[in-house]
Motif scaffolding. Structure first.
Motif, short mmCIF file in Angstrom:
data_model
loop_
_atom_site.label_atom_id
_atom_site.label_comp_id
_atom_site.label_asym_id
_atom_site.label_seq_id
_atom_site.Cartn_x
_atom_site.Cartn_y
_atom_site.Cartn_z
N SER A 80 11.62 -24.84 12.52
CA SER A 80 12.76 -23.88 12.13
C SER A 80 12.20 -22.56 12.90
O SER A 80 12.83 -21.74 13.51
N ARG A 81 11.01 -22.16 12.63
CA ARG A 81 10.18 -20.91 13.52
C ARG A 81 10.37 -21.13 15.06
O ARG A 81 10.83 -20.20 15.53
N ILE A 82 9.88 -22.35 15.28
CA ILE A 82 9.83 -22.53 17.00
C ILE A 82 11.23 -22.43 17.53
O ILE A 82 11.45 -21.99 18.46
N LEU A 83 12.43 -23.10 16.81
CA LEU A 83 13.75 -23.13 17.16
C LEU A 83 14.32 -21.77 17.51
O LEU A 83 14.76 -21.02 18.40
N ALA A 84 13.92 -20.91 16.42
CA ALA A 84 14.48 -19.45 16.39
C ALA A 84 13.83 -18.80 17.43
O ALA A 84 14.30 -17.73 18.20
N ALA A 85 12.43 -18.96 17.86
CA ALA A 85 11.63 -18.12 18.75
C ALA A 85 12.26 -18.62 20.07
O ALA A 85 12.59 -17.82 20.94
N LEU A 86 12.31 -19.86 20.28
CA LEU A 86 13.08 -20.53 21.73
C LEU A 86 14.60 -20.10 21.80
O LEU A 86 14.65 -19.64 23.00
N ASN A 87 15.15 -19.72 20.78
CA ASN A 87 16.47 -19.43 21.10
C ASN A 87 16.79 -17.91 21.05
O ASN A 87 17.96 -17.32 21.15
N ALA A 88 15.74 -17.09 20.78
CA ALA A 88 15.81 -15.72 20.68
C ALA A 88 16.29 -14.81 21.82
O ALA A 88 17.07 -14.04 21.86
N GLU A 89 15.77 -15.57 23.00
CA GLU A 89 16.21 -14.87 24.41
C GLU A 89 17.29 -15.97 25.03
O GLU A 89 17.38 -15.87 26.25
N SER A 90 18.16 -16.74 24.20
CA SER A 90 18.76 -17.73 24.91
C SER A 90 19.80 -17.06 25.82
O SER A 90 20.53 -16.06 25.48
N ARG A 91 20.12 -17.63 27.08
CA ARG A 91 21.10 -16.98 28.02
C ARG A 91 22.05 -18.34 28.19
O ARG A 91 23.09 -17.77 28.54
N ALA A 92 22.01 -19.45 27.81
CA ALA A 92 23.17 -20.30 28.09
C ALA A 92 23.25 -21.49 26.95
O ALA A 92 23.84 -21.26 25.90
N ALA A 93 21.84 -22.28 27.02
CA ALA A 93 22.05 -23.46 25.96
C ALA A 93 21.48 -22.91 24.67
O ALA A 93 20.73 -22.04 24.85
N THR A 94 21.76 -23.50 23.51
CA THR A 94 21.11 -23.28 22.22
C THR A 94 20.34 -24.57 21.94
O THR A 94 21.09 -25.59 21.84
#
Length: 112
Positions: A80-94
């Motif tokens: 959950s922490r990793i997903l939040a970090a990767l999605n924090a600056e999401s430009r297109a895909a989540t």
């Protein structure tokens, strides 16, 4: 209406770089593959990054290859922490899911 404007559907022409950004943003995984490789260590930490590598992003499911089952467990625990970090600056895909695959020797694979 000028010939150029008719050829572009009434819009002004745009640069090739802008066109490529628009096309790759629609791809989701291909548009973000480079970002994922560049940000992986930041998102998971150096210790986990040394034993794992993002492999593929498809429809919100990120497949990550790890070099040992223990690291798969570690990634699951922190997912959950990793997903939040990767999605924090999401430009297109989540990214909504981590799929883990164990492959000995997978740490530090070449980038996508």
């Amino acid at each position: 209406m000028s010939r150029r404007r008719r050829a572009t559907g009434g819009r002004e022409p745009r640069s090739i770089g802008d066109s490529l950004k628009a096309v790759t943003a629609g791809f989701g995984s291909r548009g973000r593959a480079i970002d994922l490789n560049e940000r992986w260590a930041e998102a998971v930490g150096e210790a986990i990054a040394a034993h794992s590598q993002p492999e593929r992003l498809d429809a919100g499911r990120l497949t990550v290859v790890v070099d040992d089952p223990a690291w798969a467990t570690e990634l699951r625990y922190h997912s959950s922490r990793i997903l939040a970090a990767l999605n924090a600056e999401s430009r297109a895909a989540t990214i909504s899911e981590l799929h883990l695959r164990v492959h000995p020797g997978a740490g530090h694979k070449k980038p996508l």
